[in-house]
Enzyme design. Structure first.
Site, short mmCIF file in Angstrom:
data_model
loop_
_atom_site.label_atom_id
_atom_site.label_comp_id
_atom_site.label_asym_id
_atom_site.label_seq_id
_atom_site.Cartn_x
_atom_site.Cartn_y
_atom_site.Cartn_z
CD GLU A 69 35.90 50.68 41.96
OE1 GLU A 69 36.49 51.67 42.42
OE2 GLU A 69 34.71 50.41 42.24
CG HIS A 70 37.30 47.03 44.12
ND1 HIS A 70 36.26 47.93 44.09
CD2 HIS A 70 38.40 47.72 44.55
CE1 HIS A 70 36.70 49.11 44.49
NE2 HIS A 70 37.99 49.02 44.77
#
EC number: 3.5.4.19
Length: 842
Positions: free
Chosen positions: A736-737
């Site tokens: 996600e990050h």
């Protein structure tokens, strides 16, 4: 204490119903009458006892044991047995309820609380002493006792066993009638310290619900027993025949007295408007709980309006049965105290609907419970085969996370680890999708079918707050948006930056002439009605409201609906309301979880139906989003699937350990199912140790340290040799990050799968979460391989158009006809053919 009398009958056929108010009876044991005795026991409210009067041979003993088991298991209260036989029975039937019939000189050998039956001829002082101050029940038996013997015995706390043929409910008897008035036996047990000689009397119904408080006298009690009705003593008007003028009469079902003998309880069946002079059921207020629900359902059975839900349940057997099974399943799944109570109440409701439908009262249900409690043998109790599932192989249990000690990531050296070890380290915490879907489906169905009613009930259940309305409408009251100036400035700056970045994403209309006379276009149009889910959970996330609300406004969505779970006091965090105001939201749904998603997907009386739902959430929110997206009747899409928050940091030896660790922990604090991964490029043991120390030192300073501790327990540091190896693993993981704390930022070009990338030492993930301008609503759980993060286009759909001139038809017409012919679609071919013929092109 029950009525101080035990009537004895020769058989169940001779039972005198006028004596039923005594509340008990004893019958002789006879093997050939067992069926009749059991049938009578199951059909009456009486305490039924059995007396084994004759001696039992060795051959008959085993039969006696079998028959006593049947009697006990079908509701017989106690069995009167001679002392020797009783002791043998107790040895064979643990828990057997016996009354030891014996002589006074044998009583001392019995347990102090064992019930006994002794002859009337015993000295009265001995009989009284045997009661042990009331802890033991003592019976006295005789075929020749006189009334004076009976009353004096009763006055000493002894219960006489009297042949029912000697008893009568009449009290004014001629001299030639040699029967004992039941009322005199009862009066002998009563005492009062009132100057007027009255007895305080509590009146209750058959469910033991108190109706009122009255007084009885030595005149009213015999009359009540004679008439089998509620007759009391008015202190002003003499005998009071309840309901004689109002019609609210009472049938006397039983009489009991308290342990001191100075207070009576009349058990009655009340008719008419009720007991109270205010035309209420009770002088003590309205009934509550199951009794109140039962009364309501019995009324609805006759009077429910067409279209009401209860009426549907009464009329639709399939629906009622399905709801009972559904609620039983939900009760079985409930874990918390609150959820168990909630689901149990739901199950009770539907069970009572079924009872009312078939004319079964709570009294009858409780009678069955009482009878079950009298069983002395038990079934094995296994569930029927259809209700059991083959037990799955035991999964390896997650390791227990210690509540104290050093907080540290697991460590793997990729050069020494197997491919399976690496795969295991990069595996996200398991999401049990099938189980979650089973839990979510009834919630979604409930909201779809019952609208606001279900939404309010579910909010009360899951959020612990009772609301009057599930929606806060715009314009929002100023007092609900009061914020400190610094917070308001922070939100305004963040909104401005997010707006700038998302306005830059607005696409111009695309127009291409694919060949002369054929112009193809693509243009964007906003999705008209959007639902934005703002999570609550372990942290309030007003930032999500601006990350979803600003792009929706930029895209031009006509109707923006927020949804966020309320606090315990029924309010929302003011930051969320402020953002809703800034982006022009129409309303805020005061609900969270699957129920909020369902409300926006299907619409309710107050919640507008949305065309697309956006926003992160827990596994229940994600399951609900995917469920409504797959329901064609909902006509609702979603932004993306979502899972727990995650970050992957690629760091080299030049990275500041404090910076690296702060990025890891900023995601770890989201929840225990979040995951953080560190790919350490070419670091020495000493450099890794500095990071490990920083993890513990920073973590213990955080307020959410316990959440961090549990997250870190399933997170890993993987040591790799090269940047290329790190990027390959990152693309495999699709985080996600993705944070690149490396010396050479040019490696961004090698990123293939990530929700958002944070480049360099001074680009913490927190900036993207709040104020840099990029969107923080990102694909998790590996979905970055297929999905983009939320952007302006997420709130738009793209429409294509084509403008074909005669010249254009000349260029492509023949190709269209040839391909249509290949596919056998003659109407398609003809649509071009007729045009080309009229143009003279063929």
């Amino acid at each position: 204490m029950t009525f101080p009398l035990l009537p004895a009958y020769a058989s169940v056929a001779e039972f005198d119903n006028s004596l039923s108010l005594v509340g008990k009876a004893v019958f002789p044991y006879a093997a050939d009458q067992l069926h009749n005795l059991i049938k009578f026991t199951q059909s009456t409210e009486l305490q039924v006892n059995v007396q084994v009067e004759s001696s039992v041979t060795e051959d008959q003993f085993e039969e006696l044991i079998d028959n006593l088991l049947k009697l006990y298991n079908n509701g017989i209260n106690e069995v009167i047995l001679d002392l020797d036989l009783a002791e043998r029975v107790v040895q064979r039937i643990p828990g057997a309820r016996v009354i030891y019939r014996t002589l006074v000189d044998k009583v001392a050998s019995l347990p102090a609380n064992a019930s006994i039956a002794v002859p009337f001829s015993s000295p009265l002082g001995d009989l009284k002493s045997f009661t042990n101050g009331g802890s033991r029940t003592v019976y006295a038996f005789s075929e020749t006792a006189k009334l004076v013997d009976v009353t004096s015995t009763v006055a000493s706390g002894i219960i006489p066993i009297i042949d029912a043929r000697q008893l009568t409910t009449e009290y004014e008897l001629s001299e030639d009638v040699k029967k004992f008035p039941v009322s005199e036996i009862l009066l002998a047990s009563l005492t009062t310290d009132r100057p007027d000689g009255l007895f305080t009397t509590l009146v209750a119904d058959s469910s033991n619900y108190s109706l009122g408080l009255v007084y009885s006298s030595k005149k009213s009690i015999p009359e009540a027993i004679r008439t089998q009705t509620g007759v009391y003593q008015s202190r002003r008007h003499g005998l009071w025949y309840k309901g004689a003028t109002s019609g609210a009469t009472q049938k006397l079902l039983g009489i009991e007295l308290d342990c001191d003998g100075d207070c009576l309880k009349f058990v009655v069946e009340q008719t008419g408007v009720g007991f109270c002079h205010l035309e209420r059921t009770s002088c003590f207020g309205q009934s509550k709980g199951l009794r109140a629900m039962e009364a309501t359902l019995w009324d609805r059975k006759s009077n429910a309006p067409e279209g009401s839900y209860t009426k549907r349940l009464f009329d639709d057997e399939v629906l009622l049965n399905a709801k009972i099974r559904e609620e039983a399943d939900e009760l079985a799944e409930a874990k918390s105290k609150e959820d168990i109570a909630w689901e149990c109440a739901d199950l009770f409701y539907f069970a009572l609907v079924r009872c009312a439908k078939y004319g079964v009262t709570l009294d009858e249900v409780e009678r069955n419970l009482d009878m079950k409690s009298l069983k002395v043998t038990r079934r094995k109790g296994d569930a029927k085969p259809g209700y059991t599932k083959e037990q799955p192989k035991e999964e390896s249990k997650p390791k227990e996370v210690p509540s104290e000690g050093r907080i540290e990531l697991c460590k793997i050296d990729v050069s020494k680890a197997s491919s399976q070890e690496i795969e295991d380290a990069l595996r996200r915490p398991i999401q049990k999708t099938e189980q979650i879907m089973e839990l979510v489906k009834p919630i979604v169905d409930n909201v779809r079918q019952n609208g606001d009613k279900a939404l309010l009930e579910l909010t009360a259940k899951f959020d612990g707050v009772a609301l009057k309305t599930p929606v806060l409408e715009a314009p929002f009251p100023e007092e609900l948006m009061q914020l400190p100036d610094n917070v308001k400035r922070a939100i305004d700056l963040s909104i401005d930056n997010v707006r700038k970045f998302h306005e830059a994403q607005l696409a111009e209309t695309l127009q291409v002439e694919t060949c002369p006379g054929v112009v193809c276009s693509r243009f964007a149009r906003p999705i008209e009605k959007v639902g934005l889910y703002i999570p609550g959970g372990t942290a309030i996330l007003p930032s999500t409201s601006l990350m979803l609300g600003v792009p929706a406004k930029v895209a031009g969505c006509k109707e923006i609906v927020f949804a966020s779970p309320p606090k315990k006091d029924g309010t929302l965090t003011p930051e969320v309301i402020y953002v809703a105001h800034k982006v022009g939201a129409k309303c805020i749904v005061l609900a969270g979880g699957a129920q909020a998603v369902a409300a926006m997907a299907y619409g309710t009386e107050t919640v507008p139906k949305c065309d697309k739902i956006f926003g992160p959430g827990n596994q229940f929110v994600t399951a609900a989003k995917m469920m409504v997206q797959n329901d064609t009747s909902a006509l609702c899409s979603i932004d993306m699937p979502a899972g727990p928050s995650e970050v992957l940091v690629i760091a080299d030896k030049y990275a500041d350990p404090d910076f690296v660790v702060s990025d890891l922990l900023s995601q770890a604090e989201h929840g225990i199912d979040s995951q953080v991964i560190l790919l350490a490029v070419d670091m020495t043991d000493k450099e890794l140790a500095r990071i490990e120390d920083a993890v513990h030192n920073q973590a213990v300073q955080l307020p959410r340290v316990e959440i961090v501790r549990k997250c870190i327990a399933h997170s890993t540091t993987l040591s790799v040799a090269t940047y290329e190896q790190a990027l390959e693993m990152s693309n495999q993981y699709a985080p996600e990050h993705l944070i690149l704390q490396i010396e050479n930022a040019s490696y961004v070009d090698q990123v293939q799968h990530a929700g958002s990338v944070f480049v360099g030492a001074y680009s913490p993930e927190s900036c993207g979460d709040y104020s840099s301008g990029t969107n923080h609503t990102l694909p998790t759980y590996g979905y970055a391989r297929q999905y983009s993060g939320v952007n302006t286009a997420t709130f738009q759909k793209f429409i294509t158009s084509q403008d074909v001139t005669p010249e254009g038809l000349k260029h492509i017409g023949q190709a269209v006809m040839d391909l249509a012919a290949v596919e056998g679609l003659d109407a398609h071919r003809n649509a071009v053919k007729v045009r080309m013929e009229k143009l003279g092109l063929i």
